[in-house]
Design a protein around this motif. Structure first.
Motif, PDB file in Angstrom:
ATOM      1  N   VAL A 120     -58.654 -28.398   5.249  1.00 30.45           N
ATOM      2  CA  VAL A 120     -57.316 -29.420   5.696  1.00 30.45           C
ATOM      3  C   VAL A 120     -56.228 -28.591   5.466  1.00 30.45           C
ATOM      4  N   CYS A 121     -55.240 -28.369   6.520  1.00 37.04           N
ATOM      5  CA  CYS A 121     -54.334 -27.347   6.371  1.00 37.04           C
ATOM      6  C   CYS A 121     -53.008 -28.344   6.577  1.00 37.04           C
ATOM      7  N   CYS A 166     -68.752 -35.894  -5.299  1.00 40.45           N
ATOM      8  CA  CYS A 166     -69.225 -35.453  -6.638  1.00 40.45           C
ATOM      9  C   CYS A 166     -67.839 -34.513  -7.031  1.00 40.45           C
ATOM     10  N   GLN A 167     -67.973 -34.191  -8.416  1.00 33.47           N
ATOM     11  CA  GLN A 167     -66.731 -33.535  -8.820  1.00 33.47           C
ATOM     12  C   GLN A 167     -66.578 -32.321  -8.229  1.00 33.47           C
ATOM     13  N   GLY A 168     -65.311 -32.145  -7.827  1.00 37.10           N
ATOM     14  CA  GLY A 168     -64.760 -30.947  -6.922  1.00 37.10           C
ATOM     15  C   GLY A 168     -64.917 -29.755  -7.808  1.00 37.10           C
ATOM     16  N   GLN A 169     -65.386 -28.700  -7.186  1.00 38.27           N
ATOM     17  CA  GLN A 169     -65.224 -27.330  -7.768  1.00 38.27           C
ATOM     18  C   GLN A 169     -63.978 -26.552  -7.378  1.00 38.27           C
ATOM     19  N   GLU A 170     -63.954 -25.421  -7.748  1.00 35.55           N
ATOM     20  CA  GLU A 170     -62.825 -24.456  -7.394  1.00 35.55           C
ATOM     21  C   GLU A 170     -63.251 -24.098  -5.886  1.00 35.55           C
ATOM     22  N   LYS A 171     -62.143 -24.403  -5.192  1.00 32.27           N
ATOM     23  CA  LYS A 171     -62.297 -24.016  -3.608  1.00 32.27           C
ATOM     24  C   LYS A 171     -61.999 -22.643  -3.452  1.00 32.27           C
ATOM     25  N   ARG A 172     -62.891 -22.097  -2.320  1.00 31.53           N
ATOM     26  CA  ARG A 172     -62.668 -20.396  -2.128  1.00 31.53           C
ATOM     27  C   ARG A 172     -61.768 -20.282  -1.174  1.00 31.53           C
ATOM     28  N   ILE A 173     -60.727 -19.681  -1.449  1.00 30.02           N
ATOM     29  CA  ILE A 173     -59.705 -19.460  -0.351  1.00 30.02           C
ATOM     30  C   ILE A 173     -59.208 -18.030  -0.611  1.00 30.02           C
ATOM     31  N   VAL A 194     -58.113 -27.531   0.768  1.00 29.28           N
ATOM     32  CA  VAL A 194     -56.569 -28.013   1.159  1.00 29.28           C
ATOM     33  C   VAL A 194     -55.683 -26.670   0.950  1.00 29.28           C
ATOM     34  N   LEU A 195     -55.072 -26.459   2.055  1.00 31.97           N
ATOM     35  CA  LEU A 195     -54.212 -25.364   2.166  1.00 31.97           C
ATOM     36  C   LEU A 195     -52.867 -25.670   2.881  1.00 31.97           C
ATOM     37  N   ALA A 196     -51.845 -25.018   2.182  1.00 33.85           N
ATOM     38  CA  ALA A 196     -50.504 -25.028   2.753  1.00 33.85           C
ATOM     39  C   ALA A 196     -49.817 -23.455   2.921  1.00 33.85           C
ATOM     40  N   SER A 197     -48.717 -23.693   3.505  1.00 29.39           N
ATOM     41  CA  SER A 197     -48.094 -21.990   3.910  1.00 29.39           C
ATOM     42  C   SER A 197     -47.939 -21.233   2.393  1.00 29.39           C
ATOM     43  N   LEU A 244     -53.658 -37.142  -0.707  1.00 25.38           N
ATOM     44  CA  LEU A 244     -54.894 -36.550   0.236  1.00 25.38           C
ATOM     45  C   LEU A 244     -55.506 -35.289  -0.719  1.00 25.38           C
ATOM     46  N   ARG A 245     -54.629 -34.688  -1.502  1.00 23.55           N
ATOM     47  CA  ARG A 245     -55.488 -33.933  -2.323  1.00 23.55           C
ATOM     48  C   ARG A 245     -56.207 -34.269  -3.273  1.00 23.55           C
ATOM     49  N   ARG A 246     -55.940 -35.383  -3.906  1.00 27.28           N
ATOM     50  CA  ARG A 246     -56.743 -36.120  -4.808  1.00 27.28           C
ATOM     51  C   ARG A 246     -58.135 -36.609  -4.041  1.00 27.28           C
ATOM     52  N   SER A 247     -57.930 -37.135  -3.202  1.00 27.66           N
ATOM     53  CA  SER A 247     -59.227 -37.301  -2.291  1.00 27.66           C
ATOM     54  C   SER A 247     -60.188 -36.511  -1.827  1.00 27.66           C
ATOM     55  N   MET A 248     -59.518 -35.437  -1.496  1.00 24.59           N
ATOM     56  CA  MET A 248     -60.536 -34.171  -1.125  1.00 24.59           C
ATOM     57  C   MET A 248     -61.121 -33.613  -2.363  1.00 24.59           C
ATOM     58  N   SER A 249     -60.411 -33.717  -3.282  1.00 25.77           N
ATOM     59  CA  SER A 249     -60.753 -32.928  -4.791  1.00 25.77           C
ATOM     60  C   SER A 249     -62.281 -33.460  -5.126  1.00 25.77           C
TER      61      SER A 249
END
Length: 613
Positions: free
Chosen positions: A214-215, A606-613, A179-182, A167-172
């Motif tokens: 995605v949590c 497109c190539q994923g960029q750093e996600k803002r969390i 994609v976030l986790a606890s 899932l993380r690969r497909s979202m990237s």
């Protein structure tokens, strides 16, 4: 009060100075509303104005089955009644854990005395809302596609690490996807116990900075898991192994999110046209859609991502009798050009072709099946005494059972639907569960030519083309994203050289049929079956399709010399449509067709960029 800095650039605050905004906020009261809690009751007095600090609200009217509007961050709630003095015309409920800033009438009047721009800012907000309603002439939906997804484990299996990684690969591959986790939440808040509303506020900030959040929930009902579910627009339940009853996380989630917001993802080691094991899971879980995901590569993960992001690519196959193999030719052309379809559905003969696509059958295998059903088995050539219909349906039924077996729609690899016409209810019926062969048979049940199909409840089901020959509206009700829509019915003007006065009556017809010489002199009038099919597929309302810029409507030209009932030249139809499809694709790409561009964007990302969390 929680951080309201995000509001400074949103909603009604945008035209005010920093000092004015601070003064307004200083006199507004903060109020936290749990998901499902009512903020405003229809019919109550309008003494209070609310501004959404974070979260999401739904507007509902008594008697309406659907939500009237959705109200998001920075937007006012109840401003029309607040100024008009009328009672509330609808109820407002929190669709997520939310926070509002509350302002009563007395405090507002005092503020306006000092800052007149506040009144004009709210007036503009009301004007924009009314203009939006007038433009659409329907209910106003102020928030678009669903943007926050909670992923939970089903039964006792939890979320396998292999699924998490895929899932993380497909979202990237896409920007503005997070994609976030606890562990991310703990890192943000510095450890310790996590407050539910603080988590909801943080998730709202993350959502504003991303298109899709995605949590990944914990296996237990932790503070993080509860906050992720309470903030979610969609719920994804991961099903691995044998089916089981609901676990505590599922029970909590199902109480908050209706079936229309739930998806079941059934995991498999490898991909096959017919999956298995969905039914033990769906027996305990009412879900909107079942997705089968193979862990062998990322293909199904990418398809799931497109569904969650509102970018799923659909193939809509219309009716058309023996012109049906044109669907297969167009499908083959698109596949050879690198296009992938995430969901398929159709009406009449299109339902059968779409079923084959969802089973991952190759075009040549579909062609072989068409030959078996309509040429070798002569499914449309076995006439019978017209007690129930013109044709003996048993040959077609046996052929469809040979092809589809006992496969359930829930277990075909790609999501699928068939459209039929319910004459018992005088309504369109969308079939998404049950035996696949019976769904295709019901959708293809030409009235008079074949007997109707009767379901277990006694409903009489006939050809789907009567209710909706090209079910694009059905596809749009199941997902967002671009579509390829193939309408294969001949639209050319067709005239007949028949003298109506020469058509004999009962006795005259019997005399001519007995005499082989006079039989040749009978007028060459279309057969009853041909007339019925032409009537069904005339599709007089075809120009009223709910198509948009990302719906590609294709009309393959009719194959010369073919009729609705003549399947003998199915291979010629397939090849002609395939060549036409390749040429059409090249032309559409060179013309920068927006639907083609949207499909390519959804597929390549497109190539994923750093996600803002």
């Amino acid at each position: 009060m929680s951080d309201t800095a995000a509001l400074d650039e949103l909603g009604i605050w945008s035209d005010l100075t920093e000092a004015e905004r601070l003064e307004i906020k200083s006199v507004m009261r903060m109020r936290r509303i749990a998901r499902g809690e009512r903020l405003i009751e229809q019919g109550s007095t309008s003494e209070t104005l609310f501004i959404v600090n974070f979260g999401l609200f739904e507007v509902r009217r008594a008697g309406d089955a659907e939500t009237v509007a959705k109200i998001g961050v920075g937007q006012p709630i109840g401003e029309i009644g607040f100024f008009s003095g009328e009672r509330r015309t609808a109820s407002v409920f929190a669709a997520r854990d939310s926070e509002v800033l509350e302002l009563d009438k007395t405090t507002f009047d005092a503020l306006v005395q000092r800052h007149s721009k506040i009144q004009s800012a709210l007036t503009r907000s009301m004007a924009k809302r009314l203009a939006e309603m007038a433009r659409h002439q329907t209910k106003t939906i102020r928030m678009g596609r669903m943007r926050t997804v909670a992923v939970i484990g089903g039964g006792s299996g939890g979320i396998p690490p292999s699924f998490d990684a895929g899932l993380r690969r497909s979202m990237s591959i896409r920007d503005r996807t997070c994609v976030l986790a606890s562990s991310d939440a703990k890192a943000h808040f510095g450890g310790g116990r996590l407050d539910g509303f603080d988590l909801a506020n943080w998730l709202a900030v993350v959502e504003r900075e991303n298109d899709l959040v995605v949590c990944i929930a914990d296996d237990a009902l932790t503070d993080w898991t509860q906050a992720a579910i309470r903030s979610a627009d969609q719920l994804v339940v991961i099903a691995e192994g044998a089916g089981a009853g609901l676990n505590p996380v599922e029970t909590f989630a199902f109480e908050l999110l209706p079936a229309t917001r739930r998806r079941l993802v059934r995991l498999h080691r490898s991909r096959s046209g017919v999956a298995d094991g969905a039914e033990p899971w769906t027996r305990h879980r009412d879900v909107f859609m079942v997705h089968h995901v193979a862990l062998e590569d990322d293909e199904d993960f990418l398809s799931l991502r497109r569904f969650l992001a509102g970018e799923a690519i659909g193939f809509v196959a219309g009716g058309g009798g023996a012109f049906g193999p044109a669907h297969v030719g167009v499908y083959k052309a698109f596949r050879e050009r690198g296009f992938v379809f995430d969901i398929c559905g159709g009406s009449s003969v299109g339902s059968g072709m779409a079923a084959a696509f969802s089973l991952l059958m190759e075009p040549e295998a579909i062609e072989a099946a068409v030959h078996d059903i309509f040429v070798k088995s002569k499914a449309f050539k076995r006439f019978i005494l017209p007690k129930y219909a013109f044709l003996d349906h048993t040959a077609l039924d046996r052929a469809l059972q040979r092809l589809y077996g006992s496969t359930l729609i829930e277990n075909v690899w790609k999501p699928y639907f068939a459209v039929t016409t319910d004459l018992s209810e005088s309504a369109l019926r969308v079939i998404r569960t049950g035996l696949l062969w019976r769904a295709v048979r019901a959708s293809s049940s030409i009235p008079g030519v074949l007997p109707p199909v009767f379901d277990e409840e006694g409903h009489m089901l006939v050809d789907g083309a009567i209710a909706d020959n090209v079910p694009l509206a059905v596809m749009k009700s199941l997902k967002a994203g671009p579509n390829v829509v193939v309408h294969i019915c001949p639209t050319d003007r067709c005239l007949f050289d028949v003298d109506y006065g020469s058509i004999p009556g009962r006795l005259g017809l019997l005399e001519r049929l007995i005499n082989p010489f006079s039989r040749r002199e009978l007028p060459r009038c279309p057969s009853p079956a041909n007339v019925i099919q032409r009537s069904i597929f005339a599709d007089i309302r075809r120009d009223r399709q709910p198509s948009g810029p990302h719906d590609l409507l294709l009309h393959p030209p009719p194959f010369p010399g073919l009729s609705f009932m003549n399947w003998d030249r199915h291979h010629d139809v397939f090849n002609a449509a395939y060549r036409w499809g390749l040429e059409a694709l090249d032309r559409l790409k060179s013309d920068n067709n927006p639907a083609i561009a949207e499909m390519e964007r959804a597929l390549t990302g497109c190539q994923g960029q750093e996600k803002r969390i």
